[in-house]
Design a protein around this motif. Structure first.
Motif, PDB file in Angstrom:
ATOM      1  N   SER A 156      -2.411  19.212  78.116  1.00 27.06           N
ATOM      2  CA  SER A 156      -3.422  18.623  77.066  1.00 27.06           C
ATOM      3  C   SER A 156      -2.734  17.353  76.198  1.00 27.06           C
ATOM      4  CB  SER A 156      -3.884  19.672  76.218  1.00 27.06           C
ATOM      5  OG  SER A 156      -2.983  20.105  75.141  1.00 27.06           O
ATOM      6  N   VAL A 157      -1.516  17.657  76.044  1.00 27.17           N
ATOM      7  CA  VAL A 157      -0.928  16.231  75.229  1.00 27.17           C
ATOM      8  C   VAL A 157      -0.841  15.017  76.047  1.00 27.17           C
ATOM      9  CG1 VAL A 157       0.274  17.960  73.815  1.00 27.17           C
ATOM     10  CG2 VAL A 157       1.513  16.871  75.438  1.00 27.17           C
ATOM     11  N   PHE A 158      -1.027  15.273  77.325  1.00 23.38           N
ATOM     12  CA  PHE A 158      -0.935  14.154  78.077  1.00 23.38           C
ATOM     13  C   PHE A 158      -2.356  13.515  78.456  1.00 23.38           C
ATOM     14  CE2 PHE A 158       3.058  16.317  79.438  1.00 23.38           C
ATOM     15  CZ  PHE A 158       3.900  15.284  78.920  1.00 23.38           C
ATOM     16  N   GLU A 159      -3.299  13.960  78.011  1.00 20.14           N
ATOM     17  CA  GLU A 159      -4.750  13.331  78.019  1.00 20.14           C
ATOM     18  C   GLU A 159      -4.730  11.789  77.955  1.00 20.14           C
ATOM     19  OE1 GLU A 159      -7.233  12.378  76.201  1.00 20.14           O
ATOM     20  OE2 GLU A 159      -6.652  13.127  74.314  1.00 20.14           O
ATOM     21  N   SER A 160      -3.835  11.398  76.839  1.00 22.99           N
ATOM     22  CA  SER A 160      -3.914   9.874  76.693  1.00 22.99           C
ATOM     23  C   SER A 160      -3.885   8.897  77.826  1.00 22.99           C
ATOM     24  CB  SER A 160      -3.107   9.805  75.482  1.00 22.99           C
ATOM     25  OG  SER A 160      -3.354  10.377  74.161  1.00 22.99           O
ATOM     26  N   ALA A 161      -2.999   9.504  78.635  1.00 27.58           N
ATOM     27  CA  ALA A 161      -2.795   8.707  79.968  1.00 27.58           C
ATOM     28  C   ALA A 161      -3.699   8.600  80.845  1.00 27.58           C
ATOM     29  CB  ALA A 161      -1.159   9.101  80.526  1.00 27.58           C
ATOM     30  N   LEU A 162      -4.657   9.465  80.901  1.00 28.44           N
ATOM     31  CA  LEU A 162      -5.628   9.541  81.885  1.00 28.44           C
ATOM     32  C   LEU A 162      -6.968   8.312  81.598  1.00 28.44           C
ATOM     33  CD1 LEU A 162      -6.515  13.588  81.603  1.00 28.44           C
ATOM     34  CD2 LEU A 162      -5.657  12.087  83.682  1.00 28.44           C
ATOM     35  N   PRO A 163      -7.340   7.906  82.507  1.00 23.15           N
ATOM     36  CA  PRO A 163      -8.467   6.890  82.453  1.00 23.15           C
ATOM     37  C   PRO A 163      -9.689   7.497  81.595  1.00 23.15           C
ATOM     38  CG  PRO A 163      -7.748   6.823  84.761  1.00 23.15           C
ATOM     39  CD  PRO A 163      -7.207   8.174  83.971  1.00 23.15           C
ATOM     40  N   GLU A 164     -10.318   6.968  80.768  1.00 19.51           N
ATOM     41  CA  GLU A 164     -11.180   7.266  80.081  1.00 19.51           C
ATOM     42  C   GLU A 164     -12.267   8.016  80.696  1.00 19.51           C
ATOM     43  OE1 GLU A 164     -12.984   8.640  76.578  1.00 19.51           O
ATOM     44  OE2 GLU A 164     -11.099   7.420  76.811  1.00 19.51           O
ATOM     45  N   CYS A 173      -0.895   8.660  70.007  1.00 23.71           N
ATOM     46  CA  CYS A 173      -1.934   7.949  71.046  1.00 23.71           C
ATOM     47  C   CYS A 173      -3.258   8.497  70.682  1.00 23.71           C
ATOM     48  CB  CYS A 173      -1.605   7.615  72.524  1.00 23.71           C
ATOM     49  SG  CYS A 173      -0.263   6.556  72.708  1.00 23.71           S
ATOM     50  N   GLN A 174      -3.289   9.830  70.608  1.00 20.42           N
ATOM     51  CA  GLN A 174      -4.413  10.588  70.447  1.00 20.42           C
ATOM     52  C   GLN A 174      -4.847  10.360  69.030  1.00 20.42           C
ATOM     53  OE1 GLN A 174      -3.385  14.508  71.402  1.00 20.42           O
ATOM     54  NE2 GLN A 174      -4.429  14.512  73.548  1.00 20.42           N
ATOM     55  N   LEU A 175      -3.869  10.172  68.040  1.00 23.83           N
ATOM     56  CA  LEU A 175      -4.399  10.061  66.552  1.00 23.83           C
ATOM     57  C   LEU A 175      -4.686   8.396  66.415  1.00 23.83           C
ATOM     58  CD1 LEU A 175      -1.488  11.797  65.013  1.00 23.83           C
ATOM     59  CD2 LEU A 175      -3.580  12.275  64.539  1.00 23.83           C
ATOM     60  N   ASN A 176      -4.260   7.700  67.439  1.00 20.29           N
ATOM     61  CA  ASN A 176      -4.520   6.321  67.131  1.00 20.29           C
ATOM     62  C   ASN A 176      -3.968   5.836  65.879  1.00 20.29           C
ATOM     63  OD1 ASN A 176      -5.793   3.877  68.099  1.00 20.29           O
ATOM     64  ND2 ASN A 176      -7.080   3.730  66.582  1.00 20.29           N
ATOM     65  N   ALA A 177      -2.650   6.304  65.734  1.00 19.66           N
ATOM     66  CA  ALA A 177      -2.032   5.923  64.399  1.00 19.66           C
ATOM     67  C   ALA A 177      -0.979   4.885  64.355  1.00 19.66           C
ATOM     68  CB  ALA A 177      -0.989   7.336  64.186  1.00 19.66           C
ATOM     69  N   THR A 178      -1.032   4.204  63.214  1.00 22.61           N
ATOM     70  CA  THR A 178      -0.002   2.791  63.163  1.00 22.61           C
ATOM     71  C   THR A 178       1.058   3.625  62.295  1.00 22.61           C
ATOM     72  OG1 THR A 178      -2.014   1.463  63.025  1.00 22.61           O
ATOM     73  CG2 THR A 178       0.190   0.866  61.791  1.00 22.61           C
ATOM     74  N   VAL A 179       2.107   3.518  63.061  1.00 24.04           N
ATOM     75  CA  VAL A 179       3.357   4.064  62.493  1.00 24.04           C
ATOM     76  C   VAL A 179       4.548   2.883  62.550  1.00 24.04           C
ATOM     77  CG1 VAL A 179       5.224   5.608  63.241  1.00 24.04           C
ATOM     78  CG2 VAL A 179       2.541   6.255  63.598  1.00 24.04           C
ATOM     79  N   ARG A 180       5.418   3.322  61.490  1.00 25.59           N
ATOM     80  CA  ARG A 180       6.800   2.357  61.318  1.00 25.59           C
ATOM     81  C   ARG A 180       7.796   3.287  62.052  1.00 25.59           C
ATOM     82  NH1 ARG A 180       6.149  -1.624  57.310  1.00 25.59           N
ATOM     83  NH2 ARG A 180       8.532  -1.442  56.984  1.00 25.59           N
ATOM     84  N   LEU A 181       7.668   3.288  63.445  1.00 26.08           N
ATOM     85  CA  LEU A 181       8.574   3.841  64.133  1.00 26.08           C
ATOM     86  C   LEU A 181      10.052   3.232  63.931  1.00 26.08           C
ATOM     87  CD1 LEU A 181       8.853   6.264  66.064  1.00 26.08           C
ATOM     88  CD2 LEU A 181       8.825   4.523  67.837  1.00 26.08           C
TER      89      LEU A 181
END
Length: 454
Positions: free
Chosen positions: A73-81, A420-428
């Motif tokens: 489930s954590v990899f669903e961001s990699a799937l085509p929409e 990526c699921q969060l669509n977060a802007t991060v200062r990595l």
């Protein structure tokens, strides 16, 4: 649902229904198309039906089957929409919910492990579980000293079920592969098998949680609930409220998304540096966003320490050194380090510049002052590596992942997937400079340490 299905033949039959179901729905879809429905509509209906069956089977079985679903489930961001949509809701359910085991079974486990008078340990105990996961479920209660607690009860037969499921799932890996195009499912299942014995051991889990709770006791950003009581098959910890990360992903504000993302990255890199342990199960069900006492900000609550990687010296300096040199364009140095650490086997010879070109897009978040993690960025990276016609795919096939890095690699990828699921802007980059050994040169590390103390 009755008790956790334990007999191998029962569980195997349910798992076998997955590929049979896929084939049946394909036939059903062909009939629909002959009847006049468009290919696009039929495809979406097929995907939705597949997602529904996937959750039903994996959720009922719990054990290794559900653990596999959580990992996927954590990899669903990699799937085509167009594929991710139907699967997202079904797979996300697996992160913190599943059909509960019967109350009589819960009571039987508590009586066996805590004693026949187990109710005297609690001022109150809620029979309805607050969460049900792969090898156990959680009940909310009040301990005899007045503390609100979470009581984690392991399913009877969970160990046998885990091993049986993962053995069967490995046989279906080829059929399950299309859920995440480009990912080799077998190593993921093999790794899950390796972690079974540790996750079943609540003594190990309690020890890891205690160490984190002590280290983060006064931390302004991260909260780890302490362990109240532990015995075989039962773990009692302090209860924490908060917004589950799955809800932040679904409906959170931009502020909540960015804060959750920043703290998730901070915990990923600071945890090993501070405790010598890597929390190795970073799916959204294991995190909560908690309002600070003054109501002006948010903290990250971290749950479930059943799977950890023991890193006494923190994350390997090789990771930081490789990142630093890649960002600096030092192709020869990066290649030499990868060869030394076993990422390139002795029999393989690669072009250092090609290796650098392969790595640079992946580490883009570490190059910028801040980076917005998106599903589209994740899909672009996955597609670049998965496309058999691309140079990246051909080069990637020749790289090796040393066993000591396997769990670190999965945790990092999973965390990026959640960001990526969060669509977060991060200062990595801030977190890498503060916590990742080798990312800064020694003189830069000294300056950073002085600035942190100022």
């Amino acid at each position: 649902m009755s008790d956790l299905p334990r007999k191998a033949v029962t569980r195997t039959a349910k798992l076998a229904a997955l590929p049979l179901g896929f084939a049946g729905r394909a036939t059903w879809g062909l009939g629909k198309r002959i009847g006049g429905k468009s290919a696009e509509i039929v495809a979406r209906e097929l995907q939705q039906r597949t997602a529904d069956q996937l959750f039903k089977v994996l959720g009922e079985l719990k054990g290794g089957a559900m653990k596999f679903g959580q990992a996927m489930s954590v990899f669903e961001s990699a799937l085509p929409e167009e594929i991710a949509g139907p699967y997202r809701a079904a797979l996300t359910k697996l992160q913190d919910a599943a059909p509960p085991m019967p109350t009589r079974t819960v009571h039987a486990v508590l009586a066996e492990r805590l004693g026949e008078e187990w109710r005297e340990l609690f001022l109150s105990f809620e029979d309805k579980p607050s969460a049900a996961a792969s090898i156990g479920q959680v009940h909310r209660a009040v301990w005899h000293d007045g503390r609100e607690v979470a009581v984690k009860v392991q399913y009877p037969g969970a160990g046998e079920a885990l091993l049986s499921d993962l053995t069967q799932l490995s046989r279906f890996a080829r059929l399950l592969g299309p859920l995440i195009p480009g990912m080799d499912i077998k190593p993921l299942i093999a790794e899950l098998r390796d972690r079974v014995s540790e996750e079943l051991d609540y003594e190990l889990e309690g020890q890891a949680q205690r160490e984190h709770a002590a280290e983060f006791a006064d931390d302004p950003d991260v909260l780890v609930p302490d362990v109240v009581h532990q015995c075989d098959q039962v773990l009692v910890t302090e209860w924490i409220d908060g917004i589950p990360l799955a809800e932040v992903i679904a409906d959170g504000t931009d502020e909540q998304r960015d804060r959750a993302g920043q703290l998730l990255a901070r915990f990923l890199f600071s945890g090993p540096a501070r405790t010598g342990l890597l929390h190795a199960d970073p799916h959204p069900g294991n995190f909560r966003l908690l309002p600070e006492d003054d109501g002006e900000g948010w903290r990250l609550g971290v749950l479930d320490f059943g799977t950890v990687d023991r890193l006494p010296g923190g994350l390997p300096p090789t990771i930081g050194e490789c990142l630093r040199m890649t960002l600096a364009g030092e192709a020869e140095g990066v290649y030499e380090l990868l060869c030394l650490e076993g990422f390139v086997k002795e029999a393989i010879e690669l072009d250092p510049e090609a290796v650098l070109e392969y790595l640079v897009p992946i580490i883009e978040p570490a190059e910028l002052e801040e980076f917005t993690f998106t599903r589209s960025w994740m899909r672009t990276q996955a597609a670049r590596i998965a496309d058999i016609r691309s140079p990246a795919h051909q080069l990637g096939k020749q790289l090796n992942l040393p066993p000591s890095y396997l769990l670190i690699h999965r945790v990092t990828l999973s965390t990026i997937g959640v960001l990526c699921q969060l669509n977060a802007t991060v200062r990595l980059r801030d977190e890498l400079e503060s916590w990742l050994p080798g990312f800064l040169l020694e003189d830069e590390e000294d300056v950073t340490a002085i600035e942190a103390q100022a």
